[in-house]
Design an enzyme around this catalytic site. Structure first.
Site, mmCIF file in Angstrom:
data_model
loop_
_atom_site.group_PDB
_atom_site.id
_atom_site.type_symbol
_atom_site.label_atom_id
_atom_site.label_comp_id
_atom_site.label_asym_id
_atom_site.label_seq_id
_atom_site.Cartn_x
_atom_site.Cartn_y
_atom_site.Cartn_z
ATOM 1 C CE LYS A 1 -154.810 -22.284 39.678
ATOM 2 N NZ LYS A 1 -155.900 -22.267 40.685
ATOM 3 C CG ASP B 1 -158.396 -24.779 39.855
ATOM 4 O OD1 ASP B 1 -159.617 -24.568 39.749
ATOM 5 O OD2 ASP B 1 -157.712 -24.355 40.805
ATOM 6 C CD GLU C 1 -159.089 -27.235 42.643
ATOM 7 O OE1 GLU C 1 -159.060 -26.591 43.702
ATOM 8 O OE2 GLU C 1 -158.053 -27.689 42.081
ATOM 9 C CG ASP D 1 -160.791 -24.534 45.735
ATOM 10 O OD1 ASP D 1 -160.889 -24.357 46.961
ATOM 11 O OD2 ASP D 1 -159.903 -23.986 45.054
ATOM 12 C CE LYS E 1 -157.377 -24.316 47.489
ATOM 13 N NZ LYS E 1 -157.508 -23.345 46.374
#
Length: 381
Positions: A174, A201, A229, A254, A278
């Site tokens: 992250k 991400d 991402e 995402d 998701k």
């Protein structure tokens, strides 16, 4: 044919092992709502509605939606005719996370009533999902990546080394808008060596210019990223397309893709190489399967991801990935993005899917094989 006769909601809070920090939030507790359905044959089905700034709902909102919108749709459903109710759930005005709980619990109880593991039930119920191969999917093992929270280079390197030493072969780092992204990823790469897949991400942290500079810097430094991402804000598909066109690393959407209209807009703009599907965004298995089929037909890579959630939600997502054969295609072959349950200090339920290091184990039992709330969770609910 069995009918759904009970609809039970369980607000749950589970402490995390350590804080989970991204560019948009930090959490030390999982707050979620578990939904339990029971049919008149005694079969049960479980679903989950994760609560966070990311899913955009509160526990109170999920409980209200469950009582006012979803229970009337689900109670009385014949488990052998679940798809009509799944379509009704998808069309309801309930928040996506609440729809996820109802949809997944419905699929789970239908699978349990049919005597099939959920992944196998999905293959049978959605013939196109397995890619037309007719593969027989039952119990299974899927790899997951492991997420490294936003942190400075030394801490990231130490965490990465620890996860690699315990068997994780794919790490997702992250990033936030501050600090030195190249230095942080170089530290991670140097810590784990060339054999570990690395993903980044940014959770929408960058402008297009910033994202291009960061990704190009990592490429020039030889970090060897598998994908990046959601580097830019979700609603700016033009910025996402600009980033994709100016770097060589694959770009995965995402937050930009919640539903079919979002995916169609993404495809029209050519904004990404891959999409992270998701259940909490899509609203459950029925709409998520539609996204997988549409994305795959358009040539996008597909990864199944999760929010911070328990093995209830993780189990449904893993069953989807297994049924679709995504564990054998890029980027799922390196690991799905389903580590959310590994952050919990204690399990939320007994039985069902479980982790074994970097693997998610789907039991060879009807449905998800969940027996009930864990005792310590039940005592606090």
């Amino acid at each position: 044919m069995a009918s759904v006769v009970q609809f039970r909601v369980h607000p749950v809070k589970v402490p995390l092992l350590r804080p989970f920090t991204t560019a948009v939030r930090s959490a030390d507790t999982l707050e979620t709502v578990l939904l339990e359905l029971v049919d008149d044959g005694g079969c049960t089905g479980w679903g989950e509605a994760p609560i966070s700034r990311v899913t955009g709902v509160s526990t109170a909102q999920v409980l209200a939606a469950a009582e006012e919108m979803l229970a009337p749709l689900v109670l009385g459903t014949k488990t052998g005719a679940f798809r009509e109710t799944a379509r009704d759930i998808a069309a309801s005005a309930a928040p996506a996370a609440a729809r996820m709980a109802a949809d997944c619990a419905l699929h789970d109880v239908a699978a349990a009533a049919a005597g099939l593991p959920l992944a196998q039930f999905l293959v049978r119920s959605y013939p196109g999902l397995s890619g037309g191969t007719g593969q027989h999917v039952g119990s299974g093992r899927l790899l997951t990546d492991m997420t490294l929270s936003v942190d400075e280079a030394p801490a990231l390197a130490a965490a990465a080394r620890g996860y690699a030493d315990t068997g994780f072969r794919c790490l997702k780092v992250k990033l936030s808008a501050d600090g030195d992204p190249v230095g942080r990823l170089l530290a991670v790469r140097n810590a784990v060596g060339p054999g570990i897949a690395l993903r980044v991400d940014a959770n929408q942290a960058y402008t297009a210019k910033e994202a291009i500079a960061a990704i190009r810097g990592m490429e020039a430094a030889g970090v060897g990223l598998e994908l990046v991402e959601q580097p830019v804000p979700a609603g700016d598909l033009a910025a996402l397309a600009e980033v994709r066109s100016r770097v060589t690393t694959p770009i995965m959407a995402d937050e930009s893709v919640w539903d079919r209209s979002d995916l169609d807009a993404l495809l029209a703009c050519g904004s990404a190489d891959l999409v992270n599907v998701k259940l909490a965004k899509a609203g459950g298995l029925y709409p998520a399967i539609e996204l997988v089929l549409r994305a795959r037909a358009a040539g996008l890579g597909v990864l199944v991801g999760c929010m911070l959630e328990s093995t209830v939600g993780i189990g449904s997502a893993a069953a989807l990935a297994a049924a679709a054969g995504l564990n054998g295609t890029f980027p799922g072959s390196s690991g799905q993005d389903l580590d959310g349950g590994l952050w919990l200090r204690e399990p939320a339920v007994t039985g069902g899917p479980a982790y074994a290091g970097a693997e998610i184990l789907l039991p060879d039992l009807p449905g998800l094989g969940i027996r009930g709330l864990a005792a310590q969770v039940a005592s606090r609910s």
